[in-house]
Design a protein around this motif. Structure first.
Motif, PDB file in Angstrom:
ATOM      1  N   LYS A   2       0.793  -1.252  -0.093  1.00  0.00           N
ATOM      2  CA  LYS A   2      -0.083   0.064   0.074  1.00  0.00           C
ATOM      3  C   LYS A   2       0.897   1.377   0.011  1.00  0.00           C
ATOM      4  O   LYS A   2       1.677   1.379   0.974  1.00  0.00           O
ATOM      5  N   ILE A   3       0.729   2.133  -1.109  1.00  0.00           N
ATOM      6  CA  ILE A   3       1.398   3.469  -1.013  1.00  0.00           C
ATOM      7  C   ILE A   3       0.446   4.495  -0.842  1.00  0.00           C
ATOM      8  O   ILE A   3      -0.323   4.709  -1.708  1.00  0.00           O
ATOM      9  N   ALA A   4       0.914   5.452  -0.181  1.00  0.00           N
ATOM     10  CA  ALA A   4       0.207   6.641   0.182  1.00  0.00           C
ATOM     11  C   ALA A   4       0.775   7.581  -0.721  1.00  0.00           C
ATOM     12  O   ALA A   4       1.951   7.891  -0.769  1.00  0.00           O
ATOM     13  N   MET A   5      -0.068   8.092  -1.593  1.00  0.00           N
ATOM     14  CA  MET A   5       0.525   9.505  -2.574  1.00  0.00           C
ATOM     15  C   MET A   5      -0.320  10.646  -2.040  1.00  0.00           C
ATOM     16  O   MET A   5      -1.265  10.868  -1.754  1.00  0.00           O
ATOM     17  N   ILE A  18       2.714   8.428 -11.632  1.00  0.00           N
ATOM     18  CA  ILE A  18       3.528   7.600 -10.885  1.00  0.00           C
ATOM     19  C   ILE A  18       2.493   6.459 -10.309  1.00  0.00           C
ATOM     20  O   ILE A  18       2.720   5.482 -10.143  1.00  0.00           O
ATOM     21  N   LYS A  19       1.350   7.200 -10.087  1.00  0.00           N
ATOM     22  CA  LYS A  19       0.102   6.448  -9.448  1.00  0.00           C
ATOM     23  C   LYS A  19       0.018   5.138 -10.652  1.00  0.00           C
ATOM     24  O   LYS A  19      -0.436   4.014  -9.973  1.00  0.00           O
ATOM     25  N   GLN A  25       2.038  -2.099 -11.158  1.00  0.00           N
ATOM     26  CA  GLN A  25       2.997  -3.132 -10.926  1.00  0.00           C
ATOM     27  C   GLN A  25       2.167  -3.808  -9.779  1.00  0.00           C
ATOM     28  O   GLN A  25       2.999  -4.604  -8.979  1.00  0.00           O
ATOM     29  N   GLY A  26       1.034  -3.566  -9.482  1.00  0.00           N
ATOM     30  CA  GLY A  26       0.212  -4.489  -8.518  1.00  0.00           C
ATOM     31  C   GLY A  26       0.171  -3.753  -7.035  1.00  0.00           C
ATOM     32  O   GLY A  26      -0.540  -4.448  -6.025  1.00  0.00           O
ATOM     33  N   HIS A  27       0.441  -2.395  -6.832  1.00  0.00           N
ATOM     34  CA  HIS A  27       0.452  -1.797  -5.637  1.00  0.00           C
ATOM     35  C   HIS A  27      -0.950  -1.076  -5.535  1.00  0.00           C
ATOM     36  O   HIS A  27      -1.359  -0.838  -6.345  1.00  0.00           O
ATOM     37  N   GLU A  28      -1.457  -1.164  -4.197  1.00  0.00           N
ATOM     38  CA  GLU A  28      -2.324  -0.364  -3.770  1.00  0.00           C
ATOM     39  C   GLU A  28      -2.080   0.966  -3.624  1.00  0.00           C
ATOM     40  O   GLU A  28      -1.259   1.268  -2.482  1.00  0.00           O
ATOM     41  N   VAL A  29      -2.966   2.012  -4.297  1.00  0.00           N
ATOM     42  CA  VAL A  29      -2.635   3.425  -4.094  1.00  0.00           C
ATOM     43  C   VAL A  29      -3.633   4.105  -3.193  1.00  0.00           C
ATOM     44  O   VAL A  29      -4.953   4.030  -3.753  1.00  0.00           O
ATOM     45  N   LEU A  30      -3.198   4.924  -2.260  1.00  0.00           N
ATOM     46  CA  LEU A  30      -4.294   5.575  -1.469  1.00  0.00           C
ATOM     47  C   LEU A  30      -3.803   7.224  -1.888  1.00  0.00           C
ATOM     48  O   LEU A  30      -2.850   7.457  -1.416  1.00  0.00           O
ATOM     49  N   ASP A  31      -4.713   7.690  -2.394  1.00  0.00           N
ATOM     50  CA  ASP A  31      -4.451   9.023  -3.093  1.00  0.00           C
ATOM     51  C   ASP A  31      -4.996  10.093  -2.348  1.00  0.00           C
ATOM     52  O   ASP A  31      -6.276  10.053  -2.206  1.00  0.00           O
ATOM     53  N   PHE A  32      -4.165  10.913  -1.772  1.00  0.00           N
ATOM     54  CA  PHE A  32      -4.939  11.730  -0.716  1.00  0.00           C
ATOM     55  C   PHE A  32      -4.870  13.422  -1.531  1.00  0.00           C
ATOM     56  O   PHE A  32      -5.184  14.184  -0.868  1.00  0.00           O
ATOM     57  N   GLY A  33      -4.721  13.410  -2.702  1.00  0.00           N
ATOM     58  CA  GLY A  33      -4.960  14.508  -3.474  1.00  0.00           C
ATOM     59  C   GLY A  33      -3.451  15.052  -3.691  1.00  0.00           C
ATOM     60  O   GLY A  33      -2.490  14.628  -3.222  1.00  0.00           O
TER      61      GLY A  33
END
Length: 155
Positions: A2-5, A18-19, A25-33
């Motif tokens: 899990k990647i916070a962006m 990048i997101k 690549q199979g990562h879960e992205v948490l997009d905070f804006g």
């Protein structure tokens, strides 16, 4: 992973690129804006994203603003967050292998897309050497001791 962006308006376009890469690549992205190129204040996105990393809701974070330093300043105020500004893959490698950083900060106004993607790839795939080399474990431990002394643990 899990990647916070997070980004501000200056880093929005690069954050989106990048997101997409991370998701592919199979990562879960948490997009905070930010969610557009409309002007916004960096703390409004980087602070909650940093909290997500510090609280363990995200494994790592990648933040993009104009030059990267604003994001790093905010992120490094949070207990459990170790952010580095990286402007090339060499720095990204050292930030992970020597310092065990969990947040990468990039400057969208000073780094082009191609080099930014190489930085992200390097940072995401480089392992921390402290698991096998005592000197890195000792050095990072000293930084963690400073955080223990001066930063408030997240509750």
């Amino acid at each position: 992973m899990k990647i916070a962006m997070a980004s501000d308006h200056a880093g929005f376009a690069l954050k989106e690129e990048i997101k997409t890469y991370l998701q592919n690549q199979g990562h879960e992205v948490l997009d905070f804006g930010a969610h557009s190129e409309d002007a916004c204040d960096l703390p409004d996105t980087v602070y909650p994203a940093s909290l997500a990393v510090g609280e363990g809701k995200a494994d790592r974070g990648i933040f993009v603003d104009g030059v990267g330093y604003g994001s790093a300043m905010i992120a490094n105020k949070i207990y459990g967050v170790y952010a580095a500004v990286c402007q090339d893959p060499f720095c990204a490698n050292l930030a992970r292998s020597h310092s065990d950083t969990n947040v990468l900060c990039i400057g969208g106004k000073i780094i082009g897309s191609a080099i930014a993607m190489e930085i992200v790839k390097t940072w995401m795939t480089t392992e921390y050497l402290g698991d096998t080399e005592e000197k890195y474990r000792r050095r990072v431990g000293k930084v963690q001791a400073i955080a223990e002394k001066h930063l408030q643990k997240l509750g």
